[in-house]
Design a protein around this motif. Structure first.
Motif, mmCIF file in Angstrom:
data_model
loop_
_atom_site.group_PDB
_atom_site.id
_atom_site.type_symbol
_atom_site.label_atom_id
_atom_site.label_comp_id
_atom_site.label_asym_id
_atom_site.label_seq_id
_atom_site.Cartn_x
_atom_site.Cartn_y
_atom_site.Cartn_z
ATOM 1 N N HIS A 62 -31.139 -36.216 -16.368
ATOM 2 C CA HIS A 62 -31.408 -37.607 -15.919
ATOM 3 C C HIS A 62 -30.500 -38.665 -16.835
ATOM 4 O O HIS A 62 -29.835 -39.577 -16.382
ATOM 5 C CB HIS A 62 -32.535 -37.928 -16.048
ATOM 6 C CG HIS A 62 -33.422 -37.323 -15.342
ATOM 7 N ND1 HIS A 62 -33.305 -37.233 -13.875
ATOM 8 C CD2 HIS A 62 -34.800 -36.639 -15.380
ATOM 9 C CE1 HIS A 62 -34.185 -36.644 -13.320
ATOM 10 N NE2 HIS A 62 -35.051 -36.283 -14.307
ATOM 11 N N ARG A 75 -27.234 -37.933 -17.750
ATOM 12 C CA ARG A 75 -25.992 -37.733 -17.462
ATOM 13 C C ARG A 75 -25.978 -38.807 -16.265
ATOM 14 O O ARG A 75 -24.836 -39.167 -15.949
ATOM 15 C CB ARG A 75 -25.585 -36.365 -17.202
ATOM 16 C CG ARG A 75 -24.044 -36.367 -16.649
ATOM 17 C CD ARG A 75 -23.172 -37.198 -17.858
ATOM 18 N NE ARG A 75 -23.403 -36.570 -19.002
ATOM 19 C CZ ARG A 75 -22.830 -35.294 -19.578
ATOM 20 N NH1 ARG A 75 -21.692 -34.555 -18.783
ATOM 21 N NH2 ARG A 75 -22.949 -34.946 -20.650
ATOM 22 N N SER A 76 -26.935 -38.573 -15.227
ATOM 23 C CA SER A 76 -27.008 -39.298 -14.052
ATOM 24 C C SER A 76 -26.933 -40.870 -14.395
ATOM 25 O O SER A 76 -26.176 -41.670 -13.742
ATOM 26 C CB SER A 76 -28.059 -38.917 -13.164
ATOM 27 O OG SER A 76 -28.121 -37.742 -12.745
ATOM 28 N N TRP A 77 -27.743 -41.226 -15.081
ATOM 29 C CA TRP A 77 -27.762 -42.677 -15.746
ATOM 30 C C TRP A 77 -26.383 -43.188 -16.159
ATOM 31 O O TRP A 77 -26.000 -44.236 -16.065
ATOM 32 C CB TRP A 77 -28.757 -42.774 -16.923
ATOM 33 C CG TRP A 77 -28.986 -44.109 -17.456
ATOM 34 C CD1 TRP A 77 -29.783 -44.983 -17.109
ATOM 35 C CD2 TRP A 77 -28.344 -44.623 -18.846
ATOM 36 N NE1 TRP A 77 -29.259 -46.311 -18.038
ATOM 37 C CE2 TRP A 77 -28.587 -46.001 -19.081
ATOM 38 C CE3 TRP A 77 -27.550 -43.841 -19.828
ATOM 39 C CZ2 TRP A 77 -28.123 -46.628 -20.107
ATOM 40 C CZ3 TRP A 77 -26.942 -44.540 -20.819
ATOM 41 C CH2 TRP A 77 -27.397 -45.901 -21.056
ATOM 42 N N ARG A 103 -23.356 -41.969 -15.581
ATOM 43 C CA ARG A 103 -22.722 -41.863 -14.493
ATOM 44 C C ARG A 103 -22.522 -43.391 -13.599
ATOM 45 O O ARG A 103 -21.848 -43.894 -12.980
ATOM 46 C CB ARG A 103 -22.604 -40.688 -13.514
ATOM 47 C CG ARG A 103 -22.266 -39.395 -14.102
ATOM 48 C CD ARG A 103 -20.488 -39.641 -14.548
ATOM 49 N NE ARG A 103 -20.198 -38.402 -15.426
ATOM 50 C CZ ARG A 103 -20.047 -38.707 -16.879
ATOM 51 N NH1 ARG A 103 -20.483 -40.044 -17.308
ATOM 52 N NH2 ARG A 103 -19.769 -37.720 -17.526
ATOM 53 N N ARG A 104 -24.002 -43.628 -13.306
ATOM 54 C CA ARG A 104 -24.475 -45.070 -12.578
ATOM 55 C C ARG A 104 -24.079 -46.093 -13.332
ATOM 56 O O ARG A 104 -23.268 -46.992 -12.763
ATOM 57 C CB ARG A 104 -25.911 -45.147 -12.195
ATOM 58 C CG ARG A 104 -26.281 -44.001 -11.322
ATOM 59 C CD ARG A 104 -27.710 -44.393 -10.857
ATOM 60 N NE ARG A 104 -28.846 -44.219 -11.885
ATOM 61 C CZ ARG A 104 -29.488 -43.304 -12.537
ATOM 62 N NH1 ARG A 104 -29.336 -42.172 -11.720
ATOM 63 N NH2 ARG A 104 -30.177 -43.352 -13.344
ATOM 64 N N SER A 122 -28.739 -33.329 -5.851
ATOM 65 C CA SER A 122 -27.965 -34.624 -6.248
ATOM 66 C C SER A 122 -28.630 -35.089 -7.623
ATOM 67 O O SER A 122 -28.107 -35.839 -8.370
ATOM 68 C CB SER A 122 -28.027 -35.908 -5.469
ATOM 69 O OG SER A 122 -29.553 -36.300 -5.262
ATOM 70 N N ASP A 123 -29.835 -34.711 -8.149
ATOM 71 C CA ASP A 123 -30.357 -35.045 -9.324
ATOM 72 C C ASP A 123 -29.857 -34.135 -10.497
ATOM 73 O O ASP A 123 -30.258 -34.424 -11.578
ATOM 74 C CB ASP A 123 -32.002 -34.806 -9.217
ATOM 75 C CG ASP A 123 -32.526 -35.944 -8.339
ATOM 76 O OD1 ASP A 123 -32.408 -37.004 -8.630
ATOM 77 O OD2 ASP A 123 -33.248 -35.437 -7.319
ATOM 78 N N PRO A 143 -26.454 -33.140 -11.915
ATOM 79 C CA PRO A 143 -25.223 -33.469 -11.772
ATOM 80 C C PRO A 143 -24.333 -32.093 -11.833
ATOM 81 O O PRO A 143 -24.344 -31.402 -12.743
ATOM 82 C CB PRO A 143 -24.696 -34.162 -12.888
ATOM 83 C CG PRO A 143 -26.215 -34.890 -13.409
ATOM 84 C CD PRO A 143 -27.266 -33.963 -13.069
#
Length: 459
Positions: free
Chosen positions: A133, A135-137, A139-140, A290-291, A293
């Motif tokens: 979460h 890393r996803s944050w 990237r966004r 997709s959750d 990375p």
């Protein structure tokens, strides 16, 4: 635990000296000479006799009994390294089946294979989920041209220590919601003021370590669904189902706490708790591929073949995964349902008996989770018992029952907590309730010195 003097010249001087031992053995240095396998076994066996009896350990959630066939499987798989997928391909197939079964149990989307992995325990599972979460944050934020520093996560003080570890180890601000007198969980009302565009996730608990309760997951989900309408706000809900993940699906299958809630993007569970598997094993499941990375999944080939690896460590035992597969096949949904029903009935029986004892007040009565938590209250004589003393008296009878203080702002409350597992019979419930009653009478006579409370419960 007392501090060991590692510079000590103490030795192990067995009483069997004339039969199996010809020399003393140092405690803190590798011995110059070895001993026979039988002699080494006897030394280790005898020292471990000082440990508590797992059958009487109500402090721990961890499974302490499996059937003989499981122990045979454990012995047969001890040498298999879980990471060696090329050498042990069928073990990896079993691993994928276990992840799939758990994902389906938690209502992962039916159109795809559940994404996740087995771990050493829920601590690793939570850290892997939160790293994803984070890393996803990042990237966004990068795609939007925004800074990626100062990430935070929101959680209640009812979380396990591993959440605090993640925040410290991986440099994420932990926004912790304190407990209050009469409120030992969190909901949307407490979470909302702490959210912002830097929040990588919110932690929701399905069964807390401290009191055996659950956070108001529905209200938190509704809150996160609403704030997702703000530009740039995408805050996932992670469910820490370490204790409750194998309870609620079988006790209350219609209760929506899992991927049926739209903001839930990941779930962890401790298989070595009510998954009925020896330690240590946990699992992390994501709503969607997709959750996770792709950059967090490493592909290696130096063991032969291309093997994806998503873990904090490398080598790890395969035994617990094999045993979970055995338990799933052995019990099926009906078997788990019967066991969960029994442990809840036994926990409820214990809660009723202890709640009737003068001087004890129930915080949780064992009806929702097989956990009974008590606090002290004034007796009819006007005195409140010291629960740390009660814990000590019970230990003298062999029972391991933790007494500890709650986190801020409820640290003035000391709790006595008991976890009821599969091997804890109704007869043992009766014996424990009797011994608690006897110990309470001893306390009223004022027989014990002060013993400091524990600040963290066992798990």
């Amino acid at each position: 635990m007392h501090k060991l003097n590692l510079d000590s010249e103490e030795t192990i001087s067995p009483t069997y000296a004339g039969r199996s031992f010809s020399h003393d053995i140092p405690k803190y240095r590798l011995p110059a000479e070895g001993v026979s396998a039988n002699a080494a076994y006897q030394l280790v066996h005898d020292e471990l006799e000082l440990d508590g009896n797992p059958a009487l350990n109500l402090a721990s959630f961890v499974t302490s009994w499996m059937e003989p066939q499981a122990r045979v499987l454990a012995a047969e798989t001890l040498a298999k390294n879980m990471i060696d997928q090329d050498e042990y391909p069928q073990t990896e197939v079993v691993h994928q089946r276990v992840v799939s079964m758990i994902g389906r149990l938690f209502h992962a989307p039916a159109h795809q294979q559940p994404t996740g992995t087995a771990t050493i325990g829920s601590s690793e599972a939570i850290m892997l989920a939160m790293l994803a979460h984070k890393r996803s944050w990042q990237r966004r934020r990068e795609q939007a041209g925004l800074p990626t520093d100062k990430p935070n996560m929101v959680m209640g003080a009812d979380v396990h220590t591993c959440w605090e570890k993640f925040a410290r180890y991986f440099e994420v601000e932990a926004r912790v919601i304190p407990m209050e007198e009469g409120r030992y969980t969190i909901g949307a009302e407490q979470v909302e003021p702490l959210l912002d565009e830097h929040t990588i996730a919110v932690a929701g608990l399905l069964g807390t370590t401290f009191t055996g309760q659950m956070d108001d997951l529905h209200s938190i989900d509704a809150l996160l669904t609403r704030v997702a309408e703000k530009p740039g706000w995408h805050i996932p809900l992670h469910i820490d189902a370490a204790s409750g993940g194998f309870i609620v699906p079988f006790a209350r299958p219609d209760e929506e706490w899992d991927f049926r809630l739209p903001s839930v993007r990941s779930i962890n569970v401790s298989n070595h708790k009510f998954g009925l598997v020896y330690p240590g094993m946990g699992t992390v499941i994501f709503r969607d591929a997709s959750d996770l990375p792709e950059e967090l999944v490493f592909h290696i080939n130096y063991l032969g073949g291309n093997m994806p690896n998503y873990s904090l460590n490398f080598s790890r035992p395969s035994t617990s995964v094999i045993l979970q597969y055995f338990a799933f096949l052995r019990l099926g949904q009906e078997g788990y349902r019967e066991i969960v029903q029994t442990v809840l009935e036994n926990a409820t029986s214990l809660g009723a008996k202890l709640g009737a004892i003068d001087g004890l007040e129930l915080l949780t009565d064992g009806t929702e989770f097989p956990i009974v938590a008590l606090r002290a209250r004034e007796t009819s004589a006007g005195q409140a018992p010291d629960l740390t003393h009660l814990s000590q008296l019970l230990r003298e009878r062999g029972w391991i029952v933790p007494a500890y203080t709650l986190p801020p702002n409820a640290e003035h409350i000391t709790v006595l907590r008991m976890v009821i597992k599969e091997n804890f019979s109704r007869d043992m419930v009766d014996m424990l309730a009797h011994d608690v009653g006897v110990a309470m009478k001893t306390l009223r006579r004022g027989a014990l010195p002060h013993v400091p409370a524990r600040h963290r419960p066992h798990c």
